[in-house]
Write a protein that holds these residues in place. Structure first.
Motif, PDB file in Angstrom:
ATOM      1  N   PHE A 304       5.728  -2.831  -7.573  1.00 52.08           N
ATOM      2  CA  PHE A 304       6.855  -2.150  -8.222  1.00 52.08           C
ATOM      3  C   PHE A 304       6.594  -2.134  -9.730  1.00 52.08           C
ATOM      4  O   PHE A 304       6.310  -3.195 -10.318  1.00 52.08           O
ATOM      5  N   VAL A 305       6.693  -0.951 -10.340  1.00 53.83           N
ATOM      6  CA  VAL A 305       6.369  -0.823 -11.770  1.00 53.83           C
ATOM      7  C   VAL A 305       7.543  -0.157 -12.486  1.00 53.83           C
ATOM      8  O   VAL A 305       8.055   0.870 -12.016  1.00 53.83           O
ATOM      9  N   GLN A 306       7.936  -0.735 -13.625  1.00 57.43           N
ATOM     10  CA  GLN A 306       9.078  -0.164 -14.354  1.00 57.43           C
ATOM     11  C   GLN A 306       8.725   1.262 -14.799  1.00 57.43           C
ATOM     12  O   GLN A 306       7.608   1.537 -15.271  1.00 57.43           O
ATOM     13  N   GLU A 311       3.309   5.504 -15.336  1.00 57.43           N
ATOM     14  CA  GLU A 311       2.137   6.387 -15.397  1.00 57.43           C
ATOM     15  C   GLU A 311       0.916   5.656 -15.963  1.00 57.43           C
ATOM     16  O   GLU A 311      -0.175   5.683 -15.388  1.00 57.43           O
ATOM     17  N   GLU A 312       1.150   4.987 -17.090  1.00 55.70           N
ATOM     18  CA  GLU A 312       0.031   4.278 -17.729  1.00 55.70           C
ATOM     19  C   GLU A 312      -0.509   3.175 -16.811  1.00 55.70           C
ATOM     20  O   GLU A 312      -1.716   3.036 -16.614  1.00 55.70           O
ATOM     21  N   ASN A 378     -22.638  -0.711  11.309  1.00 60.96           N
ATOM     22  CA  ASN A 378     -21.526  -0.743  12.277  1.00 60.96           C
ATOM     23  C   ASN A 378     -20.417  -1.723  11.860  1.00 60.96           C
ATOM     24  O   ASN A 378     -19.609  -2.154  12.686  1.00 60.96           O
ATOM     25  N   GLY A 379     -20.416  -2.080  10.588  1.00 63.90           N
ATOM     26  CA  GLY A 379     -19.420  -3.059  10.116  1.00 63.90           C
ATOM     27  C   GLY A 379     -18.060  -2.431   9.886  1.00 63.90           C
ATOM     28  O   GLY A 379     -17.898  -1.209   9.861  1.00 63.90           O
ATOM     29  N   PHE A 380     -17.066  -3.305   9.688  1.00 64.85           N
ATOM     30  CA  PHE A 380     -15.667  -2.859   9.589  1.00 64.85           C
ATOM     31  C   PHE A 380     -15.248  -2.780   8.112  1.00 64.85           C
ATOM     32  O   PHE A 380     -14.431  -3.580   7.637  1.00 64.85           O
ATOM     33  N   PHE A 381     -15.819  -1.818   7.389  1.00 67.77           N
ATOM     34  CA  PHE A 381     -15.569  -1.728   5.943  1.00 67.77           C
ATOM     35  C   PHE A 381     -14.500  -0.692   5.636  1.00 67.77           C
ATOM     36  O   PHE A 381     -14.599   0.460   6.063  1.00 67.77           O
ATOM     37  N   PHE A 382     -13.500  -1.107   4.876  1.00 60.87           N
ATOM     38  CA  PHE A 382     -12.442  -0.180   4.460  1.00 60.87           C
ATOM     39  C   PHE A 382     -12.131  -0.464   2.998  1.00 60.87           C
ATOM     40  O   PHE A 382     -11.979  -1.625   2.612  1.00 60.87           O
ATOM     41  N   PRO A 383     -12.042   0.567   2.166  1.00 57.81           N
ATOM     42  CA  PRO A 383     -11.921   0.327   0.725  1.00 57.81           C
ATOM     43  C   PRO A 383     -10.494  -0.050   0.316  1.00 57.81           C
ATOM     44  O   PRO A 383      -9.543   0.220   1.054  1.00 57.81           O
ATOM     45  N   PRO A 384     -10.346  -0.606  -0.890  1.00 59.32           N
ATOM     46  CA  PRO A 384      -9.011  -0.796  -1.440  1.00 59.32           C
ATOM     47  C   PRO A 384      -8.323   0.564  -1.496  1.00 59.32           C
ATOM     48  O   PRO A 384      -8.928   1.552  -1.911  1.00 59.32           O
ATOM     49  N   THR A 385      -7.076   0.610  -1.048  1.00 63.89           N
ATOM     50  CA  THR A 385      -6.369   1.887  -0.920  1.00 63.89           C
ATOM     51  C   THR A 385      -5.007   1.793  -1.609  1.00 63.89           C
ATOM     52  O   THR A 385      -4.257   0.845  -1.376  1.00 63.89           O
ATOM     53  N   LEU A 386      -4.740   2.773  -2.491  1.00 66.08           N
ATOM     54  CA  LEU A 386      -3.463   2.803  -3.219  1.00 66.08           C
ATOM     55  C   LEU A 386      -2.690   4.039  -2.802  1.00 66.08           C
ATOM     56  O   LEU A 386      -3.243   5.150  -2.761  1.00 66.08           O
ATOM     57  N   ILE A 387      -1.413   3.829  -2.497  1.00 68.12           N
ATOM     58  CA  ILE A 387      -0.563   4.930  -2.022  1.00 68.12           C
ATOM     59  C   ILE A 387       0.721   4.949  -2.850  1.00 68.12           C
ATOM     60  O   ILE A 387       1.259   3.882  -3.181  1.00 68.12           O
ATOM     61  N   THR A 388       1.186   6.135  -3.170  1.00 70.49           N
ATOM     62  CA  THR A 388       2.447   6.237  -3.905  1.00 70.49           C
ATOM     63  C   THR A 388       3.373   7.223  -3.194  1.00 70.49           C
ATOM     64  O   THR A 388       3.000   7.834  -2.184  1.00 70.49           O
ATOM     65  N   GLY A 389       4.612   7.351  -3.719  1.00 66.29           N
ATOM     66  CA  GLY A 389       5.535   8.368  -3.201  1.00 66.29           C
ATOM     67  C   GLY A 389       6.252   7.981  -1.924  1.00 66.29           C
ATOM     68  O   GLY A 389       6.778   8.852  -1.231  1.00 66.29           O
ATOM     69  N   PRO A 404      -6.385  -3.804   3.230  1.00 64.68           N
ATOM     70  CA  PRO A 404      -6.472  -3.413   1.809  1.00 64.68           C
ATOM     71  C   PRO A 404      -5.656  -2.173   1.462  1.00 64.68           C
ATOM     72  O   PRO A 404      -6.189  -1.174   1.001  1.00 64.68           O
ATOM     73  N   ILE A 405      -4.358  -2.230   1.728  1.00 65.37           N
ATOM     74  CA  ILE A 405      -3.467  -1.113   1.396  1.00 65.37           C
ATOM     75  C   ILE A 405      -2.319  -1.641   0.551  1.00 65.37           C
ATOM     76  O   ILE A 405      -1.644  -2.603   0.945  1.00 65.37           O
ATOM     77  N   ALA A 406      -2.110  -1.007  -0.609  1.00 69.55           N
ATOM     78  CA  ALA A 406      -0.948  -1.368  -1.435  1.00 69.55           C
ATOM     79  C   ALA A 406      -0.239  -0.092  -1.848  1.00 69.55           C
ATOM     80  O   ALA A 406      -0.867   0.953  -2.035  1.00 69.55           O
ATOM     81  N   THR A 407       1.082  -0.193  -1.971  1.00 74.06           N
ATOM     82  CA  THR A 407       1.870   0.972  -2.409  1.00 74.06           C
ATOM     83  C   THR A 407       2.371   0.730  -3.830  1.00 74.06           C
ATOM     84  O   THR A 407       2.560  -0.408  -4.248  1.00 74.06           O
ATOM     85  N   LEU A 408       2.576   1.835  -4.547  1.00 73.31           N
ATOM     86  CA  LEU A 408       3.121   1.778  -5.914  1.00 73.31           C
ATOM     87  C   LEU A 408       4.467   2.482  -5.931  1.00 73.31           C
ATOM     88  O   LEU A 408       4.569   3.625  -5.447  1.00 73.31           O
ATOM     89  N   THR A 409       5.470   1.815  -6.487  1.00 75.41           N
ATOM     90  CA  THR A 409       6.827   2.384  -6.507  1.00 75.41           C
ATOM     91  C   THR A 409       7.450   2.138  -7.881  1.00 75.41           C
ATOM     92  O   THR A 409       7.450   0.983  -8.343  1.00 75.41           O
ATOM     93  N   PRO A 410       7.998   3.175  -8.526  1.00 73.58           N
ATOM     94  CA  PRO A 410       8.661   2.949  -9.817  1.00 73.58           C
ATOM     95  C   PRO A 410      10.077   2.373  -9.632  1.00 73.58           C
ATOM     96  O   PRO A 410      10.692   2.590  -8.598  1.00 73.58           O
TER      97      PRO A 410
END
Ligand code: NAD
Length: 500
Positions: A304-306, A311-312, A378-389, A404-410
């Motif tokens: 959670f971001v003020q 944006e920054e 054949n490894g189980f690789f998944f990148p850091p993932t950022l989701i908003t909205g 590795p999933i995180a959401t961003l919310t104002p």
């Protein structure tokens, strides 16, 4: 790697390592002779086999633990302390071997295993080995009529059940206080990551821990876990794992009135206020979201971001996450390795799809990683993932993904963000980033969870209470809390003699 806790056998011309149970001081296969394949997450292939035990093996282990209990519970704290210190030293002597095993077994970067998991496991043994030399007991004088004093006795045979994300670290977090306070134990590591528990059994043999004091029974939760929780002679259960499993553990233990400690899942908020020092908040939030590929119960998966700095902050966070080096866990420069299993990989993928279905926008990641190298194809690789909205009450923001999933919310103000942060069934931890001390105190007081970090994350002091509220668990571990959990108090009331 030399591997003594099991034998190797030839399987289709390939030498397969066997990880056996540790019961009454001996390495023994499951009585059924069955084994489970143990998959290396970075390669997706089986590299060892672990004993597929059942209730019969648990029964034998409980008998061994019961037989060892009278002598072990009556040894002095000084003797138990020395025993645990030698286990700590035994692990430290083989630190590199432990770190490599942990990295291969879990898919975590070897640098993380070497610098965090294994050293913290060693510290757990040292902390509780020395804590028992400095305990105090209470005394109460009853108006000149009686003197009360409190004795603390070990509970008996302790059942210790742990997950796959921090295998040795969490196992030692339970074994050390259980044994230090004079209990004997049956430990059940996750069937997905049994390697370092196998090495720990070797260390216990090398350091001549009396047979039966610690028993390790490998296998599935359905067969071994349930047999431990339901066994009438196992007096207490310390469980770390998922919330759904925690409910089953509680149900199974309740008819026996066992003491139960449940350390369960989380959906932790990271809260960044406009006064935060972004130079530390940005890397802090990235680490909190993606350490160990997002597979730490304390990971901050809801950021959670003020609004005024949203944006920054978002731009800087994406730039920081882009720099995380994804690679073969055994490569020294890797910062982000493989997910623990194919199931965990699929679950992570499914939540990316769900986020899209729920109207989310992918800011970074979201697709399986391209092939890392030949070994890892054949490894189980998944990148850091950022989701908003996404709204705070959608499934992606409510359910524990443990990937590795995180959401961003104002957010606009303190009251709103505390409300949103508390708005899940979970309550494990939070991190708050602000330079305003009053704000830090107000927000920390308002958060429903067991741990709040301010301007840091995962900073550890072994004396502090650790645990969750709501669906994140019942009870506390750490320091005096753990010493209390693994003992029963008894009050002795002695009448003061009447001089008349
Ligand atoms: P899990 O609940 O599937 O398994 C945990 C352990 O319980 C394993 O050893 C498993 O074999 C065993 N088990 C499974 N079913 C059982 C049953 N019916 N009875 C007894 N034991 C059973 O969890 P996991 O997938 O291994 O680990 C991930 C979960 O652990 C996440 O939810 C994570 O948040 C949680 N976790 C919590 C903490 C904490 O301190 N709160 C720390 C680490 C992980």
């Amino acid at each position: 790697m030399a591997f003594k806790c099991g034998r190797t056998r030839s399987h289709g011309g390939v030498q397969v390592k066997h990880i056996n149970n540790f019961i009454a001081g001996e390495m023994v296969p499951a009585q059924s002779g069955a084994y489970l394949a143990n998959i290396e997450p970075a390669t997706g292939t089986a590299y060892s086999e672990v004993a597929d035990s059942d209730a019969a093996d648990v029964g034998t282990a409980v008998n061994a633990a019961r037989a060892a209990f009278p002598a072990w519970s009556q040894t002095t704290a000084a003797v138990r302390s020395r025993r645990l210190l030698s286990i700590a030293q035994g692990i430290e002597n083989r630190l590199e071997e432990f770190a490599r095993a942990e990295s291969i077994d879990t898919g975590k970067p070897i640098s993380l295993a070497r610098n965090l998991d294994i050293p913290r496991a060693i510290q757990n043994f040292r902390f509780f080995a020395t804590a028992i030399l400095h305990t105090q007991s209470a005394a109460h004088v009853t108006d000149g009529a009686a003197l009360n004093y409190t004795l603390r006795h070990p509970v008996g045979v302790a059942g210790l059940i742990t997950p796959w994300n921090l295998p040795l670290y969490l196992l030692s977090w339970k074994i050390a206080p259980a044994l230090a306070t004079g209990n004997t134990a049956i430990a059940k590591p996750s069937e997905l990551t049994p390697m370092t528990a196998g090495l720990l059994a070797e260390v216990c043999q090398e350091t001549e821990l009396p047979p039966g004091v610690l028993n390790i029974v490998h296998g599935t939760g359905a067969k071994v876990g349930t047999a431990i929780t339901a066994h009438p002679q196992v007096a207490c259960i310390s469980f770390t794992g998922g919330t759904v499993t925690g409910k089953r553990v509680a149900q199974s233990a309740a008819p026996h009135f066992k003491k139960v400690s449940l350390e369960l899942g989380g959906k932790n908020p990271t809260i960044v206020f406009k006064s935060a020092d972004l130079a530390s908040a940005v890397p802090g939030a990235a680490r909190a979201a993606f350490a160990n590929q997002g597979q730490v119960c304390l990971c901050g998966s809801r950021i959670f971001v003020q609004a005024s700095i949203y944006e920054e902050f978002t731009e800087r966070l994406v730039a920081s996450v882009q720099k995380i080096r994804i690679g073969d866990p055994l490569d020294e420069s890797t910062q982000h390795g493989a997910l623990v299993s194919h199931a965990q990989f699929e679950k992570t993928m499914s939540y990316v799809q769900l986020a899209k279905d729920e109207g989310g926008e992918l800011l970074y990641g979201g697709q399986p990683c391209p092939t890392i190298n030949d070994r890892c194809q054949n490894g189980f690789f998944f990148p850091p993932t950022l989701i908003t909205g996404l709204p705070a009450d959608c499934r992606v923001n409510q359910e524990e993904i443990f990937g590795p999933i995180a959401t961003l919310t104002p957010f606009s103000n303190e009251a709103e963000v505390v409300d949103a942060a508390n708005g899940t069934p979970y309550g494990l931890s939070a991190s708050v980033w602000t330079q305003d001390l009053g704000q830090a105190q107000r927000v920390s007081a308002g958060l429903e969870c067991g741990t709040v970090w301010v301007n840091c994350w995962l900073t550890r002091d072994l004396r502090v209470p650790f645990g969750g509220v709501k669906a994140s668990g019942v009870g506390r571990e750490g320091g005096a809390e753990a010493l209390r959990f693994f003992t029963e108090s008894k009050n002795v009331c002695i009448a003061m003699s009447d001089s008349s």
